[in-house]
Motif scaffolding. Structure first.
Motif, PDB file in Angstrom:
ATOM      1  N   TYR A  25       0.833  -1.198   0.000  1.00  0.00           N
ATOM      2  CA  TYR A  25       0.000   0.000   0.000  1.00  0.00           C
ATOM      3  C   TYR A  25       0.870   1.251   0.000  1.00  0.00           C
ATOM      4  O   TYR A  25       1.967   1.278   0.585  1.00  0.00           O
ATOM      5  CB  TYR A  25      -0.897   0.027   1.238  1.00  0.00           C
ATOM      6  CG  TYR A  25      -2.128  -0.841   1.146  1.00  0.00           C
ATOM      7  CD1 TYR A  25      -3.318  -0.350   0.620  1.00  0.00           C
ATOM      8  CD2 TYR A  25      -2.100  -2.157   1.596  1.00  0.00           C
ATOM      9  CE1 TYR A  25      -4.446  -1.148   0.535  1.00  0.00           C
ATOM     10  CE2 TYR A  25      -3.227  -2.964   1.522  1.00  0.00           C
ATOM     11  CZ  TYR A  25      -4.403  -2.453   0.992  1.00  0.00           C
ATOM     12  OH  TYR A  25      -5.513  -3.242   0.916  1.00  0.00           O
ATOM     13  N   ASN A  26       0.372   2.317  -0.647  1.00  0.00           N
ATOM     14  CA  ASN A  26       0.920   3.658  -0.444  1.00  0.00           C
ATOM     15  C   ASN A  26       0.272   4.192   0.825  1.00  0.00           C
ATOM     16  O   ASN A  26      -0.934   4.489   0.829  1.00  0.00           O
ATOM     17  CB  ASN A  26       0.572   4.577  -1.615  1.00  0.00           C
ATOM     18  CG  ASN A  26       1.074   4.056  -2.939  1.00  0.00           C
ATOM     19  OD1 ASN A  26       2.149   3.477  -3.021  1.00  0.00           O
ATOM     20  ND2 ASN A  26       0.298   4.254  -3.990  1.00  0.00           N
ATOM     21  N   VAL A  27       1.033   4.265   1.892  1.00  0.00           N
ATOM     22  CA  VAL A  27       0.433   4.621   3.177  1.00  0.00           C
ATOM     23  C   VAL A  27       1.195   5.778   3.814  1.00  0.00           C
ATOM     24  O   VAL A  27       2.381   5.984   3.564  1.00  0.00           O
ATOM     25  CB  VAL A  27       0.405   3.420   4.148  1.00  0.00           C
ATOM     26  CG1 VAL A  27      -0.520   2.341   3.647  1.00  0.00           C
ATOM     27  CG2 VAL A  27       1.797   2.852   4.364  1.00  0.00           C
ATOM     28  N   GLY A  28       0.491   6.515   4.633  1.00  0.00           N
ATOM     29  CA  GLY A  28       1.110   7.600   5.363  1.00  0.00           C
ATOM     30  C   GLY A  28       0.184   8.072   6.465  1.00  0.00           C
ATOM     31  O   GLY A  28      -1.026   7.810   6.447  1.00  0.00           O
ATOM     32  N   ARG A  29       0.771   8.717   7.436  1.00  0.00           N
ATOM     33  CA  ARG A  29      -0.005   9.343   8.503  1.00  0.00           C
ATOM     34  C   ARG A  29       0.298  10.837   8.493  1.00  0.00           C
ATOM     35  O   ARG A  29       1.461  11.240   8.555  1.00  0.00           O
ATOM     36  CB  ARG A  29       0.331   8.727   9.858  1.00  0.00           C
ATOM     37  CG  ARG A  29      -0.374   7.385  10.079  1.00  0.00           C
ATOM     38  CD  ARG A  29      -0.099   6.802  11.443  1.00  0.00           C
ATOM     39  NE  ARG A  29      -1.098   5.781  11.767  1.00  0.00           N
ATOM     40  CZ  ARG A  29      -1.072   5.014  12.861  1.00  0.00           C
ATOM     41  NH1 ARG A  29      -0.084   5.155  13.739  1.00  0.00           N
ATOM     42  NH2 ARG A  29      -2.021   4.135  13.077  1.00  0.00           N
ATOM     43  N   THR A  30      -0.751  11.617   8.394  1.00  0.00           N
ATOM     44  CA  THR A  30      -0.623  13.067   8.319  1.00  0.00           C
ATOM     45  C   THR A  30      -1.286  13.688   9.536  1.00  0.00           C
ATOM     46  O   THR A  30      -2.489  13.498   9.752  1.00  0.00           O
ATOM     47  CB  THR A  30      -1.280  13.602   7.039  1.00  0.00           C
ATOM     48  OG1 THR A  30      -0.631  13.017   5.906  1.00  0.00           O
ATOM     49  CG2 THR A  30      -1.161  15.112   6.958  1.00  0.00           C
ATOM     50  N   ALA A  31      -0.492  14.409  10.317  1.00  0.00           N
ATOM     51  CA  ALA A  31      -1.017  15.080  11.496  1.00  0.00           C
ATOM     52  C   ALA A  31      -1.648  16.403  11.092  1.00  0.00           C
ATOM     53  O   ALA A  31      -1.026  17.212  10.410  1.00  0.00           O
ATOM     54  CB  ALA A  31       0.092  15.319  12.510  1.00  0.00           C
ATOM     55  N   ILE A  32      -2.896  16.609  11.505  1.00  0.00           N
ATOM     56  CA  ILE A  32      -3.625  17.831  11.175  1.00  0.00           C
ATOM     57  C   ILE A  32      -4.055  18.495  12.477  1.00  0.00           C
ATOM     58  O   ILE A  32      -4.822  17.925  13.260  1.00  0.00           O
ATOM     59  CB  ILE A  32      -4.854  17.517  10.300  1.00  0.00           C
ATOM     60  CG1 ILE A  32      -4.425  16.753   9.039  1.00  0.00           C
ATOM     61  CG2 ILE A  32      -5.597  18.793   9.929  1.00  0.00           C
ATOM     62  CD1 ILE A  32      -5.581  16.202   8.240  1.00  0.00           C
ATOM     63  N   PHE A  33      -3.525  19.684  12.734  1.00  0.00           N
ATOM     64  CA  PHE A  33      -3.850  20.473  13.931  1.00  0.00           C
ATOM     65  C   PHE A  33      -3.556  19.709  15.223  1.00  0.00           C
ATOM     66  O   PHE A  33      -4.346  19.747  16.172  1.00  0.00           O
ATOM     67  CB  PHE A  33      -5.301  20.948  13.891  1.00  0.00           C
ATOM     68  CG  PHE A  33      -5.575  21.934  12.788  1.00  0.00           C
ATOM     69  CD1 PHE A  33      -4.707  22.979  12.541  1.00  0.00           C
ATOM     70  CD2 PHE A  33      -6.698  21.810  11.994  1.00  0.00           C
ATOM     71  CE1 PHE A  33      -4.959  23.888  11.536  1.00  0.00           C
ATOM     72  CE2 PHE A  33      -6.962  22.713  10.972  1.00  0.00           C
ATOM     73  CZ  PHE A  33      -6.084  23.759  10.745  1.00  0.00           C
ATOM     74  N   LEU A  34      -2.432  19.002  15.251  1.00  0.00           N
ATOM     75  CA  LEU A  34      -1.956  18.341  16.461  1.00  0.00           C
ATOM     76  C   LEU A  34      -0.593  18.906  16.823  1.00  0.00           C
ATOM     77  O   LEU A  34      -0.037  19.752  16.113  1.00  0.00           O
ATOM     78  CB  LEU A  34      -1.859  16.824  16.244  1.00  0.00           C
ATOM     79  CG  LEU A  34      -3.179  16.059  16.114  1.00  0.00           C
ATOM     80  CD1 LEU A  34      -2.931  14.634  15.651  1.00  0.00           C
ATOM     81  CD2 LEU A  34      -3.946  16.049  17.446  1.00  0.00           C
ATOM     82  N   ASP A  35      -0.033  18.431  17.903  1.00  0.00           N
ATOM     83  CA  ASP A  35       1.326  18.771  18.321  1.00  0.00           C
ATOM     84  C   ASP A  35       2.058  17.451  18.470  1.00  0.00           C
ATOM     85  O   ASP A  35       1.927  16.780  19.491  1.00  0.00           O
ATOM     86  CB  ASP A  35       1.294  19.548  19.644  1.00  0.00           C
ATOM     87  CG  ASP A  35       2.690  19.789  20.215  1.00  0.00           C
ATOM     88  OD1 ASP A  35       3.667  19.682  19.447  1.00  0.00           O
ATOM     89  OD2 ASP A  35       2.800  20.059  21.430  1.00  0.00           O
TER      90      ASP A  35
END
Length: 892
Positions: free
Chosen positions: A457-467
């Motif tokens: 899989y093309n996978v990723g984790r993107t943090a949005i408005f977190l620290d």
């Protein structure tokens, strides 16, 4: 900026070590002074001046002198060529004659190495479809073909094609070793070794190591000190086996590994209520108010004030990402078998297999934001505080004030585990050709197969408005209470096949007619099971569970709430009875996009004399449709078509004044054009968390016309000047108007059943194309000093490149606070090169070089964050680089 620290001893030792190698093999008998250059623009070897195609060619010596190390360097010296550097030079893509690739659309310029297209890939940002870092090492030449090349090179070449031809093993024992040292602590070593093991078996080995510090300086004190660095290794092995006098087998294996700290953007402005373009609305509850835009614009102002107080320069930035990196590994093996069946017929088969892998962790827009202090009230701890009201972000949040000064991230992209890739794809191709050459008729017939398959899989984790310390492990705090992790997970299967034929018939000794046709079959099958992860549970996610990657308690919902939510317009209750949790297959969506189109060519050329040819050409080109899961209901789009008309002249002159002059004029009509459309969710969809976005839609018609000049003039052996000029006039003729769900228009009908209430194309009728300067001019005078032969050959060259202003992004203001954002001003670059070949009759060449001598500073792209975030961010150009280069050669 680092001071240059020239180290002659390093290069003397490098030169001594080169005694273990042997020289650059003799190239084809290319004579760039008169245009007698061998090219393969028509899939057979021909003299440049005999090919009725507008081409710019750089031979091996010119590539070295111009310091062309990566694909983006090529655009400096090619007036018709520009690049999209939105995500840094390693992920840049080409633009010829105004045809641009962006986001998940297919390329408009095909990039070929040893006649094979670059390995395909499609990740969350522009990936693949080009050559790896270092592929410009040890080339015979680079050919930039302008205009549609669909007959012989296939779909997705509406703008043209870039052909990299590697140096081929020969019967000469030889090689070279070259070392460069420059400012920003650049150390670049490259070399090649050619070994004829027998009369029928030859080997060539080439490699490069290139490192340079980044020129973007991080002032945050968190993470790397600099970004936009260079750090790659490259290797190539080439084998030629003459199995019989008429049967040759040629194999090339090349490998590239680029591991940098990634790119960075610079904040130059922030939205305010007084901004002339899309001003900041600060009044909660009024039409057009966005709490997240208000938050980011206010945080932006805090950072901009820090930058101003420090007196930051053009290349100073702030980013708080502690783990920024970009790692791209690409390899490919190419086998070409050529059988000369008779004096008139040649059979050729070109097979290849390659893989592309990308792992990345980078801040989509470099920033070091904290919660601004604009509201007062009770904080989360029950105590009075100053900060930002949570109710500005969402009416469903507690009526508290989020404490000012707390850091938060905007959008940070990361991997999803140790053994995962943001993009990973394999590509197999096979092309079979029959070439014929008779008295009056030359032809090429062939078939093409391409299968690109996912490597996991093309996978990723993107943090949005977190620290987050690391989005991959969800080592994150949620200071804004609205933060989430986007967990992308996709697979794409690409099938691209074609049959083609092209023939040239000599009507007379001077007049020739060329006709060609290709029929291409494209198919994309995409699968997604992407999810959104949060640090707390709600009605749409189900209970908390332990994340197997980071061990954190999280809850999940399907990203595609359009199909995988019991209240969604296309929901299937039997499929979505349970939230995804660990079983992401609950969120699976599979979509297919097919197309099949012909492309063709008609060309008439007339050789007035052996050194003067005129031609007229008509060609049909097309760029395939695509598929992207970002916007539910708008995942697919159709091909766009091009009708291109071109006239040209190619002339060569010899004698005391020698050289060549090539002219071309063209007119293009583009229909069913792929453009971006801004989507706005319905009120009901917005209440469930669906956000707006930019989708690729077919909504435009455009025209492009222009002229190209390419030439070289020499006066004896002392003075020569090479030059190129392109005039480009682009205009969107017609674009679909804004559509509302159910309004009866074609776009309005597409909205029915989706979570979006309206779509508004981001381009306007009458506007010019992006990344398309109207004028671009390059001139390189070279003086060869009249010194004694025993001294060597000493030459001094200077290149001046002028580029007129252009739009780099039509969706944002041209200027913010008087500084260019969606607009790139006119630029003038000056590069210098001093070459001393065969120093004192030795096998050593010495060069001194400077690029961007006058330290021109300008933006090459922006992050398009103005409308959504109220932040103006640019991608700066490269600063001044300079250095010394030594090359040691043995043999001819």
């Amino acid at each position: 900026m680092h001071k240059a620290r020239l180290k002659p001893t390093l290069f003397l030792s490098t030169a001594l070590l080169a005694g273990l190698a042997t020289p650059a093999l003799a190239q084809n008998a290319d004579d760039s002074t008169t245009g007698d250059i061998i090219v393969t623009a028509q899939r057979v070897e021909q003299r440049l001046q005999d090919v009725p195609v507008s081409i710019t060619v750089f031979n091996a010596q010119q590539l070295t002198q111009k310091n062309i190390a990566v694909a983006t360097d090529l655009a400096v010296y090619t007036p018709s060529l520009s690049v999209n550097e939105r995500y840094g030079p390693e992920k840049a893509n080409f633009n010829i004659r105004g045809f641009n690739q962006d986001a998940a659309t297919a390329p408009t310029v095909g990039v070929y190495f040893a006649e094979v297209v670059g390995v395909r890939a499609q990740g969350g940002t522009t990936s693949g479809n080009t050559v790896g870092a270092g592929a410009f090492t040890d080339l015979q030449n680079v050919q930039v073909l302008k205009g549609p090349q669909g007959t012989l090179f296939g779909r997705n070449t509406t703008g043209g094609a870039v052909l990299l031809t590697p140096a081929k093993p020969t019967s000469e024992l030889g090689g070279y070793l070259e070392g460069t040292y420059g400012n920003y602590d650049q150390i670049r070593v490259q070399g090649a070794l050619n070994i004829p093991l027998s009369d029928t078996f030859k080997v060539r080995i080439a490699g490069e190591r290139n490192k340079r510090d980044g020129f973007m300086k991080n002032q945050s004190g968190v993470g790397p000190e600099d970004l936009n660095n260079v750090n790659y290794s490259y290797a190539r092995l080439s084998l030629v086996a003459d199995l019989t006098p008429d049967l040759e087998n040629y194999t090339v294996f090349h490998y590239s590994d680029s591991n940098t700290r990634g790119y960075a953007s610079k904040i130059i402005g922030c939205a305010t209520p007084a901004s002339p373009d899309n001003p900041l609305n600060v009044n909660v509850g009024t039409t057009g108010y966005s709490g997240t835009r208000h938050l980011q614009a206010a945080s932006c102002a805090v950072q901009l004030a820090r930058q101003t107080a420090r007196g930051d320069g053009f290349y100073d930035i702030e980013t708080r990402n502690p783990n920024s990196y970009l790692n791209i590994v690409q390899w490919q093996v190419i086998n070409t078998t050529t059988w000369r069946a008779s004096d008139s017929i040649t059979v050729k088969n070109i097979a290849s297999y390659g893989e592309f892998r990308e792992r990345a962790n980078f801040d989509l827009g470099a920033s070091n934001f904290v919660i601004p202090s604009i509201d007062t009230g009770v904080g989360l701890n029950g105590q009075p505080t100053t900060g930002f009201s949570a109710r500005r972000l969402s009416g469903s949040l507690p009526n508290v004030v989020l404490a000012g000064g707390q850091p938060y991230d905007r959008i940070v992209l990361d991997t999803a585990g140790d053994n995962t890739n943001n993009a990973a794809q394999s590509t197999f191709t096979n092309e079979f050709q029959i070439q014929g050459s008779f008295d009056k008729l030359d032809f090429v017939l062939g078939g093409y197969l391409e299968f690109a398959r996912p490597i996991g899989y093309n996978v990723g984790r993107t943090a949005i408005f977190l620290d987050c310390a690391r989005p991959e492990t969800i080592t994150c705090n949620n200071p804004l209470l609205i933060g989430s992790i986007s967990e992308s997970s996709t697979k794409f299967n690409f099938d691209n096949h074609g049959i083609f034929g092209q023939a040239t018939y000599k009507i007379t000794d001077k007049l020739s007619l060329t006709g060609g046709i290709r029929y291409t079959f494209d198919k994309i099958v995409g699968l997604t099971n992407s999810t959104r992860a949060g640090l707390s549970a709600n009605a749409g996610t189900g209970p908390l569970f332990v994340d197997p990657v980071g061990g954190r308690l999280i809850a999940r919902a399907c990203t595609d709430s359009f199909r995988h939510n019991r209240t969604g317009p296309r929901a299937d209750p039997a499929v979505v009875a349970n939230p995804p949790a660990l079983d992401r297959s609950v969120c699976t969506t599979v979509l297919t996009n097919k197309s099949s189109e012909p492309t063709w060519l008609l060309n008439l050329d007339y050789k007035v004399t052996p050194d003067l040819m005129v031609y007229a050409k008509y060609a049909r080109g097309y760029r395939q449709g695509g598929l992207n899961f970002t916007n539910p209901g708008f995942e697919v789009w159709n091909p766009e078509k091009l009708d291109s008309y071109e006239i040209g002249l190619k002339s060569t002159f010899r004698g005391a004044v020698s050289g060549y002059l090539n002219l071309a004029g063209f007119y293009n009509n583009l229909t069913n054009q792929q453009v971006f459309g801004s989507l706005q969710p319905t009120a009901e969809a917005a209440a469930t968390g669906v956000a707006g976005g930019n989708a690729v839609i077919n909504a435009g018609k455009s025209r492009i016309y222009g002229a190209e000049v390419d030439g070289s003039v020499g006066l004896g052996e002392i003075f020569r000047v090479a030059f190129g000029y392109t005039y480009l006039n682009t205009k969107v003729k017609d674009v679909a108007p804004r559509a509302i769900q159910g309004d009866g228009s074609p776009l309005g009908d597409r909205l029915v059943g989706t979570p979006f209430g309206s779509v508004n194309p981001n381009v306007q009728a009458g506007s010019a194309f992006v990344l398309s300067p109207k004028h671009k001019f390059s001139i390189t005078p070279t003086i060869t000093l009249p010194v004694d032969e025993s001294v060597g050959d000493v030459s001094l060259s200077a290149t001046w490149v002028h580029q007129s202003s252009y739009i780099n992004d039509g969706s944002v203001p041209k200027f913010v606070n008087g500084l260019p954002l969606g607009f790139t001003p006119a630029t003038n670059l000056i590069n210098l090169n001093l070459d001393w070949r065969s120093v004192a009759g030795s096998p050593v060449d010495l060069s001194l070089f400077v690029t961007n001598l006058t330290k021109e500073q300008y933006n090459v792209a922006n992050t398009a964050a103005w409308n959504s975030a109220g932040v103006a961010e640019i991608i700066p150009n490269q600063p001044r680089f300079y250095g010394v280069r030594l090359r040691y050669t043995l043999g001819n």
